[in-house]
Write a protein that holds these residues in place. Structure first.
Motif, PDB file in Angstrom:
ATOM      1  N   ILE A 231       0.840  -1.203   0.000  1.00 35.00           N
ATOM      2  CA  ILE A 231       0.000   0.000   0.000  1.00 35.00           C
ATOM      3  C   ILE A 231       0.872   1.247   0.000  1.00 35.00           C
ATOM      4  CG2 ILE A 231      -1.661   1.339   1.356  1.00 35.00           C
ATOM      5  CD1 ILE A 231      -2.802  -1.338   2.349  1.00 35.00           C
ATOM      6  N   GLN A 232       1.901   1.245   0.841  1.00 33.30           N
ATOM      7  CA  GLN A 232       2.772   2.416   0.946  1.00 33.30           C
ATOM      8  C   GLN A 232       3.524   2.674  -0.359  1.00 33.30           C
ATOM      9  OE1 GLN A 232       6.314   2.124   3.326  1.00 33.30           O
ATOM     10  NE2 GLN A 232       5.856   4.051   4.365  1.00 33.30           N
ATOM     11  N   ARG A 233       4.000   1.625  -0.978  1.00 30.45           N
ATOM     12  CA  ARG A 233       4.705   1.790  -2.254  1.00 30.45           C
ATOM     13  C   ARG A 233       3.766   2.345  -3.326  1.00 30.45           C
ATOM     14  NH1 ARG A 233       7.658  -3.818  -3.466  1.00 30.45           N
ATOM     15  NH2 ARG A 233       8.371  -2.642  -5.306  1.00 30.45           N
ATOM     16  N   GLN A 234       2.533   1.908  -3.293  1.00 28.83           N
ATOM     17  CA  GLN A 234       1.566   2.385  -4.275  1.00 28.83           C
ATOM     18  C   GLN A 234       1.269   3.869  -4.086  1.00 28.83           C
ATOM     19  OE1 GLN A 234      -1.958  -0.035  -4.529  1.00 28.83           O
ATOM     20  NE2 GLN A 234      -3.167   1.550  -5.521  1.00 28.83           N
ATOM     21  N   VAL A 235       1.245   4.296  -2.835  1.00 34.42           N
ATOM     22  CA  VAL A 235       0.881   5.683  -2.532  1.00 34.42           C
ATOM     23  C   VAL A 235       2.073   6.628  -2.664  1.00 34.42           C
ATOM     24  CG1 VAL A 235       0.005   7.230  -0.741  1.00 34.42           C
ATOM     25  CG2 VAL A 235      -0.993   4.958  -1.022  1.00 34.42           C
ATOM     26  N   LEU A 236       3.207   6.247  -2.094  1.00 35.83           N
ATOM     27  CA  LEU A 236       4.349   7.150  -2.018  1.00 35.83           C
ATOM     28  C   LEU A 236       5.361   6.963  -3.137  1.00 35.83           C
ATOM     29  CD1 LEU A 236       5.022   6.990   1.838  1.00 35.83           C
ATOM     30  CD2 LEU A 236       3.651   8.659   0.572  1.00 35.83           C
ATOM     31  N   GLY A 237       5.287   5.850  -3.836  1.00 38.28           N
ATOM     32  CA  GLY A 237       6.262   5.591  -4.885  1.00 38.28           C
ATOM     33  C   GLY A 237       7.341   4.629  -4.423  1.00 38.28           C
TER      34      GLY A 237
ATOM     35  N   ARG B 185      10.581   6.728   3.122  1.00 38.94           N
ATOM     36  CA  ARG B 185       9.748   6.015   4.080  1.00 38.94           C
ATOM     37  C   ARG B 185       9.486   4.583   3.641  1.00 38.94           C
ATOM     38  NH1 ARG B 185       5.154  10.483   4.229  1.00 38.94           N
ATOM     39  NH2 ARG B 185       6.013  10.763   2.136  1.00 38.94           N
ATOM     40  N   VAL B 186       9.449   4.364   2.341  1.00 38.41           N
ATOM     41  CA  VAL B 186       9.333   2.992   1.836  1.00 38.41           C
ATOM     42  C   VAL B 186      10.591   2.205   2.205  1.00 38.41           C
ATOM     43  CG1 VAL B 186       9.130   1.575  -0.236  1.00 38.41           C
ATOM     44  CG2 VAL B 186       7.795   3.682  -0.027  1.00 38.41           C
ATOM     45  N   GLY B 187      11.739   2.869   2.151  1.00 36.57           N
ATOM     46  CA  GLY B 187      12.980   2.219   2.563  1.00 36.57           C
ATOM     47  C   GLY B 187      12.947   1.805   4.019  1.00 36.57           C
ATOM     48  N   GLU B 188      12.389   2.671   4.866  1.00 38.21           N
ATOM     49  CA  GLU B 188      12.279   2.339   6.284  1.00 38.21           C
ATOM     50  C   GLU B 188      11.412   1.104   6.486  1.00 38.21           C
ATOM     51  OE1 GLU B 188      10.813   5.841   8.231  1.00 38.21           O
ATOM     52  OE2 GLU B 188      11.995   7.103   6.898  1.00 38.21           O
TER      53      GLU B 188
END
Length: 667
Positions: free
Chosen positions: A274-280, A285-288
């Motif tokens: 979900i986070q990757r879809q929203v933030l890229g 933050r995806v790395g975290e």
């Protein structure tokens, strides 16, 4: 490997209490002394033979640390317009060096990544988060609202604010629970009129679930979080997507507290997508979150997936970092990657990652972080039998911890345990015992604020050293002390089972077979009731219990246990792993005792053939098996069968095989 044998290093306490930025359980400020100390790490730390560091990972802290808000819940608070957003906003800035040095140790993981990883969540000057379109809204005037005014539109925010403040101040959690329940009901009424209030309701459900967790009511928290995930939809925009992400991560944390690692990993993975879809794909933050999920996979002993996720985190942080110097985030990624390589036996590669992480930390004057990494470097050197270099690394870390934390701190004790283990390995038993005694003096009288979980871990590690010295009474005594710490802790069923299994091993070594059997029976029962899939650890426990049954002449029960262990280890390790071969050998002996001569010969022929290919015909272990097989063949009146095997089956495709790590049969 023997059950319960652990090279899991003592946890370093140098880091401030911190949570993963992805941890929704940290969405409220629960400052609770002596609250739950549970995390994925404790699941197998006392029974898995692997190198690990002294640091806690952010993922571990997320299970119990409520002292800092997660970025996601900060965003949700912007949405609900909580009256204390301005007051708390300053708490979400990056963790300062001062906070890092003064904070207490967080919980789980061990040992699997930096404890003092900097908090990455930063608020931007305009009240808007990087990569997010969520901005602050005007807060309602809660001072004019009353908790008795059931129709007031400010009732929900007021109740929620009071619940948060009550929990943050350490007041009665039951009272906070009542307020949170009322807040949920108030927001439910508002949602019926205004669908835009859905995120307010989600926020209140997150708070309610966290309070349930604080009270140890995990079963009540799960349906609350499931509902919080159902309310927001990705199609409604980024705000709702992030709310769903927060719910997934918090529910994953809750399952981790309950010891349901598989469910926990599924929820974390869903949250990451979900986070990757929203933030890229490349948002920091995806790395975290990738690193957070990697740590969870390490705790579940899934190193391949952990390595993939950690590499993703490293690539993201390198892309977003400075071109001249490595960032703290990149250093944390490298520390975790080193631990993963260490656990897989790639010690040289692990050293490279550790050194790069140490250089990054040193460049920013994070002395305690450098000392923590020095401990991991010492672990790798010890695994490579480079003992002088290992001692130097440990002594360097010890000097820093003594200076910064004091000589009675548990991080000092953890280095003593490492040194004791090292000197025991090189045969200097007097020095090893001296370091064990130094560590025990600290663990038996821990300084205020020391998590009891760390004390229990110290007892387990020192017990393993005494066991290797054949001082079994002392080893058993220390395991009983560790068991008292975990006995009534929620979500620690697998940890308790692991400690009990090791106690069963020691009782078996002492010749107390009835007690050994009873202890194994208790441990196996806990493993069965944990709700997890049948792991290799469970298979090894069954094998050990089967050996105890043989000594009690319960041959039929032993055969059942060996057969179950055989199926599990074949699935987890494959048919050529030493632990699997050990179970085959034990099962063959049991079949022989039951009069099933042909079955015993068939299994033993396979074991002898495999051991000859793996260890060579001159290996003493192979010779023992050949003698057993010859006796059975003589009794059956026939010769040894010849097997034709394809070339591919003769090639070693299992990198996990290590000689002499299986249990020897007791016949």
């Amino acid at each position: 490997m023997e059950i319960g044998e652990s090279h899991d290093r003592g946890k370093d306490e140098s880091a401030a209490v911190q949570t993963s930025p992805r941890s929704p359980l940290s969405s409220i400020d629960l400052a609770m002394d002596g609250a739950m100390n549970a995390s994925i790490e404790q699941l197998y730390h006392n029974v898995c033979e692997m190198e690990s560091s002294d640091d806690q990972s952010p993922s571990r802290a997320s299970f119990i640390s409520y002292g800092a808000e997660s970025r996601i819940d900060l965003e949700l608070r912007h949405l609900v317009g909580g009256g204390d957003v301005g007051e708390r906003k300053k708490e979400i800035v990056v963790e300062t060096k001062e906070e890092s040095s003064e904070g207490s140790k967080k919980n789980r993981g061990g040992s699997l990544s930096d404890k003092k990883q900097e908090k990455l969540a930063k608020t931007s000057p305009n009240g808007k988060l990087p990569g997010s379109r969520i901005s602050s809204r005007k807060s309602p005037d809660l001072k004019k609202a009353s908790v008795d005014d059931e129709e007031s539109p400010e009732l929900g925010p007021l109740l929620l604010k009071q619940a948060r403040e009550m929990v943050s101040s350490g007041e009665n959690l039951n009272r906070a629970l009542d307020l949170a329940l009322r807040a949920v009901k108030a927001f439910e009424k508002r949602v019926e009129v205004d669908k835009q209030q859905g995120l307010n309701l989600v926020m209140s459900l997150h708070v309610l679930a966290a309070i349930y967790a604080g009270l140890g009511k995990y079963n009540e928290a799960v349906p609350v979080l499931e509902r919080s995930i159902e309310i927001p939809t990705i199609e409604d925009g980024e705000d709702h997507s992030l709310a769903k992400f927060a719910g997934c991560m918090q529910l994953g944390d809750m399952y981790g507290l309950m010891g349901q690692v598989e469910n926990s990993l599924l929820l974390y993975t869903a949250g990451l997508e979900i986070q990757r879809q929203v933030l890229g794909e490349t948002d920091p933050r995806v790395g975290e979150t990738c690193r957070y999920l990697a740590e969870a996979h390490v705790q579940a002993m899934q190193f391949e997936e952990a390595s993939r996720l950690c590499q993703m985190a490293l690539d993201i942080h390198k892309e977003n970092g400075s071109t001249s110097t490595a960032s703290i985030e990149e250093a944390a990624d490298r520390k975790l990657m080193g631990l993963i390589c260490d656990a897989r036996g790639d010690y040289e590669v692990a050293l490279e990652h550790y050194v790069l992480a140490s250089m990054a930390m040193s460049s920013q004057n994070h002395r305690e972080d450098v000392a923590s990494i020095d401990c991991s470097i010492g672990d790798a050197y010890m695994s490579l039998a480079r003992f002088d270099e290992s001692i130097f690394a440990y002594q360097k870390a010890l000097a820093v911890f003594k200076q910064s934390k004091g000589e009675s701190h548990s991080s000092v004790a953890s280095v003593y345990v490492r040194l004791a283990d090292l000197y025991n390995k090189i045969g200097k038993l007097r020095d090893s015992k001296s370091y064990c005694e130094n560590a025990l003096r600290i663990y038996l009288k821990p300084s205020p604020g020391t998590p009891m979980e760390d004390v229990a871990t110290g007892f387990i590690e020192i017990s393993a050293i005494y066991q290797s010295m054949n001082e079994l009474d002392q080893a058993l005594k220390l395991l009983r002390r560790a068991l008292k710490v975990y006995a009534n802790a929620p979500g620690q069923q697998n940890t308790v089972a692991g400690i009990e299994a090791q106690m069963g091993v020691i009782s078996y070594m002492m010749g107390n077979y009835p007690e050994s059997y009873n202890i194994f029976k208790s441990a196996v029962s806990k493993f069965r009731n944990s709700g997890e899939k049948k792991t290799a650890l469970f298979g090894i426990a069954l094998n050990q219990m089967g050996l105890a049954c043989v000594q009690r002449y319960a041959i039929n029960e032993a055969a059942d246990l060996f057969e179950e262990a055989k199926g599990i280890l074949e699935n987890e390790y494959g048919p050529y792993h030493p632990d699997t071969l050990a179970v085959y050998s034990n099962l063959a002996g049991t079949y022989d005792a039951m009069g099933r001569l042909e079955d015993a010969i068939e299994i033993l022929e396979y074991v002898v053939g495999t051991r000859e290919e793996k260890l060579g015909t001159a290996n003493p272990e192979v010779e023992d098996e050949k003698q057993r097989l010859a006796a059975l063949l003589k009794e059956a009146g026939r010769g040894r069968s010849k097997r034709n095997r394809a070339l591919l089956t003769l090639l070693d495709k299992n990198p996990e095989i290590e000689p002499n790590c299986g249990q020897r049969p007791v016949y």
